[in-house]
Motif scaffolding. Structure first.
Motif, PDB file in Angstrom:
ATOM      1  N   TYR A  57     112.817  19.257  34.964  1.00 53.92           N
ATOM      2  CA  TYR A  57     114.039  18.654  34.740  1.00 53.92           C
ATOM      3  C   TYR A  57     114.054  16.992  34.805  1.00 53.92           C
ATOM      4  CZ  TYR A  57     118.974  17.428  34.328  1.00 53.92           C
ATOM      5  OH  TYR A  57     120.092  16.683  33.879  1.00 53.92           O
ATOM      6  N   LYS A  61     115.380  13.966  32.581  1.00 54.71           N
ATOM      7  CA  LYS A  61     116.277  12.848  32.736  1.00 54.71           C
ATOM      8  C   LYS A  61     115.868  11.473  32.508  1.00 54.71           C
ATOM      9  CE  LYS A  61     117.935  13.217  37.212  1.00 54.71           C
ATOM     10  NZ  LYS A  61     118.127  13.105  38.723  1.00 54.71           N
ATOM     11  N   GLU A 194     126.392  16.657  42.199  1.00 54.90           N
ATOM     12  CA  GLU A 194     125.086  17.145  41.312  1.00 54.90           C
ATOM     13  C   GLU A 194     125.245  18.500  40.923  1.00 54.90           C
ATOM     14  OE1 GLU A 194     124.961  16.785  44.495  1.00 54.90           O
ATOM     15  OE2 GLU A 194     122.818  17.176  45.209  1.00 54.90           O
ATOM     16  N   GLU A 198     119.445  20.817  39.387  1.00 52.02           N
ATOM     17  CA  GLU A 198     118.778  19.532  39.549  1.00 52.02           C
ATOM     18  C   GLU A 198     117.444  20.063  40.547  1.00 52.02           C
ATOM     19  OE1 GLU A 198     119.109  15.958  39.804  1.00 52.02           O
ATOM     20  OE2 GLU A 198     120.683  15.733  38.385  1.00 52.02           O
ATOM     21  N   TYR A 199     117.780  21.118  41.272  1.00 50.35           N
ATOM     22  CA  TYR A 199     116.564  21.358  42.368  1.00 50.35           C
ATOM     23  C   TYR A 199     115.933  22.809  42.040  1.00 50.35           C
ATOM     24  CZ  TYR A 199     119.677  17.868  44.519  1.00 50.35           C
ATOM     25  OH  TYR A 199     120.264  16.836  44.876  1.00 50.35           O
ATOM     26  N   ASN A 206     121.909  22.217  33.415  1.00 50.48           N
ATOM     27  CA  ASN A 206     122.247  20.699  33.290  1.00 50.48           C
ATOM     28  C   ASN A 206     122.575  20.259  31.890  1.00 50.48           C
ATOM     29  OD1 ASN A 206     121.524  19.834  36.003  1.00 50.48           O
ATOM     30  ND2 ASN A 206     119.470  20.658  35.227  1.00 50.48           N
ATOM     31  N   ARG A 273     122.902   9.258  36.435  1.00 52.19           N
ATOM     32  CA  ARG A 273     121.872   9.340  37.083  1.00 52.19           C
ATOM     33  C   ARG A 273     121.924   9.834  38.453  1.00 52.19           C
ATOM     34  NH1 ARG A 273     115.714   7.806  34.976  1.00 52.19           N
ATOM     35  NH2 ARG A 273     114.861   8.910  36.633  1.00 52.19           N
ATOM     36  N   TRP A 274     121.442  11.040  38.930  1.00 51.74           N
ATOM     37  CA  TRP A 274     121.791  11.407  40.369  1.00 51.74           C
ATOM     38  C   TRP A 274     120.463  11.157  40.896  1.00 51.74           C
ATOM     39  CZ3 TRP A 274     126.430  12.171  42.133  1.00 51.74           C
ATOM     40  CH2 TRP A 274     126.371  12.800  43.552  1.00 51.74           C
ATOM     41  N   GLN A 333     112.565  16.918  46.612  1.00 55.88           N
ATOM     42  CA  GLN A 333     113.305  16.303  45.821  1.00 55.88           C
ATOM     43  C   GLN A 333     112.889  14.836  45.920  1.00 55.88           C
ATOM     44  OE1 GLN A 333     115.823  13.641  46.602  1.00 55.88           O
ATOM     45  NE2 GLN A 333     116.117  14.098  48.779  1.00 55.88           N
ATOM     46  N   ASN A 337     111.818  12.147  42.626  1.00 57.25           N
ATOM     47  CA  ASN A 337     112.573  10.888  42.285  1.00 57.25           C
ATOM     48  C   ASN A 337     111.644   9.589  42.602  1.00 57.25           C
ATOM     49  OD1 ASN A 337     115.104  11.945  41.454  1.00 57.25           O
ATOM     50  ND2 ASN A 337     115.486  12.460  43.873  1.00 57.25           N
TER      51      ASN A 337
END
Length: 403
Positions: A57, A61, A194, A198-199, A206, A273-274, A333, A337
């Motif tokens: 994911y 994004k 969020e 996401e995790y 999503n 966008r997280w 995470q 990122n």
């Protein structure tokens, strides 16, 4: 080789993502009212290349048109924005980096008038209380909801003893508080930060901006058969001296009232966008959010989930049940990122993941009303044999570690 017993419905073979440090033992983050402690199911998926769904994911994004998503957010806000000074959205949160970002940016960039609502921690840390106050004084209205202390302590103890999940009653209350206040104050729009997808939850979650409302009001079970803290409501009443009215904050809402209000729960992370680190920088600059002065036990971070003294114990129980501690969650995470490399993440997990949270330990077992002996009995009985090995000297070791 003899097969080891597997608890919680976990995969027998332990695999680690080839891009981050999460394993296929990651449990579901969905809270249900019919929880079977022996049948928890992992939701994170691994593809043929050994990459987890959360990392996939993160790739998706990169290709989302975030300008278009922001336009959708503006349209949503325009639809609900009030011009008479009334609240036009609900933002649940503690004043941590994520809720601080969510509430502040909605008010000061998108012109909304949010009412922030807080489900109180079990026991505030000093830094958590300071950040909560700073959040409010940054220019936001807040209602602090503190559930019946006697009942919450009991549910927390039962959740630990039955589910080895002392955070479960808190999570239920925290999840319900937004829609509950939506109905109470006739404010249809609720914003959470969020999506947990996401995790590692189902990626398809999503693809829509809203939370499934069935959690908040529907159940195939009668109220007496609902499960809180691993115990049916019927047994809480008959065996633990609880009255049904004591459980109101934890029970699903009236579906007709939700429908009449038109309650919708949206994820801000769908529209913007997280990035947890960017939320931290924004909150620090705009709401006075402060990182802790020392790293969090079980991890290397100083600014995530620092408001409740029970947090370190919660993450320790995920280590015990699933072999996944706090450093794993943090590093996974941050790798996705682009904040750290996988090699750095592996080193951090090996150094901190199995650290026992000493600082608030005595205070929290006193809060739950259990002895240290009882605590370790529960912890050791929760170790799945396919994850843990007991050495000849009585020391527990994980059978599998990320490499």
């Amino acid at each position: 080789m003899k097969k080891q017993k597997v608890l919680y419905g976990l995969p027998e073979e332990v695999k680690f993502c080839s891009r981050c440090v999460i394993s296929n033992q990651r449990p579901s983050s969905v809270v249900e009212f019919k929880n079977d402690p022996k049948a928890e199911k992992p939701t994170i998926m691994f593809d043929d290349e050994g990459v987890c769904s959360a990392c996939r994911y993160a790739e998706i994004k990169e290709n989302i048109d975030w300008d278009q998503r922001e336009k959708q957010l503006i349209e949503l806000c325009d639809k609900h924005r009030k011009s008479d000074g009334q609240y036009d959205c609900i933002v649940p949160g503690s004043g941590g980096k994520d809720s601080a970002f969510t509430a502040h940016i909605l008010r000061y960039k998108y012109g909304m008038n949010p009412l922030t609502v807080t489900w109180a921690p079990h026991k505030y840390t000093q830094i958590g209380w300071d950040n909560f106050q700073n959040w409010i004084h940054s220019g936001l209205d807040n209602m602090l909801y503190t559930p019946n202390g006697r009942v919450h302590r009991l549910l927390t103890r039962l959740a630990f003893e039955v589910l080895v999940h002392p955070f479960q009653p808190f999570i239920i209350g925290q999840r319900l508080i937004g829609p509950r206040f939506s109905v109470l104050y006739d404010i249809p729009l609720v914003f959470y930060g969020e999506n947990q997808a996401e995790y590692g939850n189902n990626i398809e979650e999503n693809e829509k901006p809203t939370m499934d409302m069935s959690f908040f009001h529907e159940s195939r079970l009668e109220v007496m058969d609902l499960v809180l803290g691993g115990v049916k409501v019927r047994d809480l009443i008959e065996k633990h001296g609880i009255e049904l009215r004591d459980l109101t904050p934890y029970l699903p809402l009236d579906g007709e009232r939700l429908k009449k209000t038109g309650t919708e729960v949206h994820y801000l992370g769908y529209y913007l966008r997280w990035d947890p680190q960017e939320c931290y920088y924004y909150a620090a600059e705009n709401t006075g959010f402060q990182a802790n002065t020392e790293r969090t036990e079980g991890s290397y971070s100083k600014y995530s989930s620092i408001d409740d003294k029970i947090d370190p114990l919660h993450y320790y129980t995920t280590l015990i049940k699933f072999g996944i501690g706090r450093a794993t969650y943090d590093a996974a995470q941050e790798i996705r990122n682009g904040k750290i490399t996988r090699e750095e993440g592996v080193a951090l997990v090996k150094r901190y993941d199995t650290e026992f949270p000493v600082k608030f330990f005595k205070e929290i077992i006193d809060y739950m009303g259990i002895s240290e002996e009882k605590f370790w009995d529960v912890i050791d009985s929760a170790r799945s044999p396919h994850l843990w090995l007991k050495d000849n000297d009585g020391t527990w070791q994980l059978r599998h570690q990320v490499e």
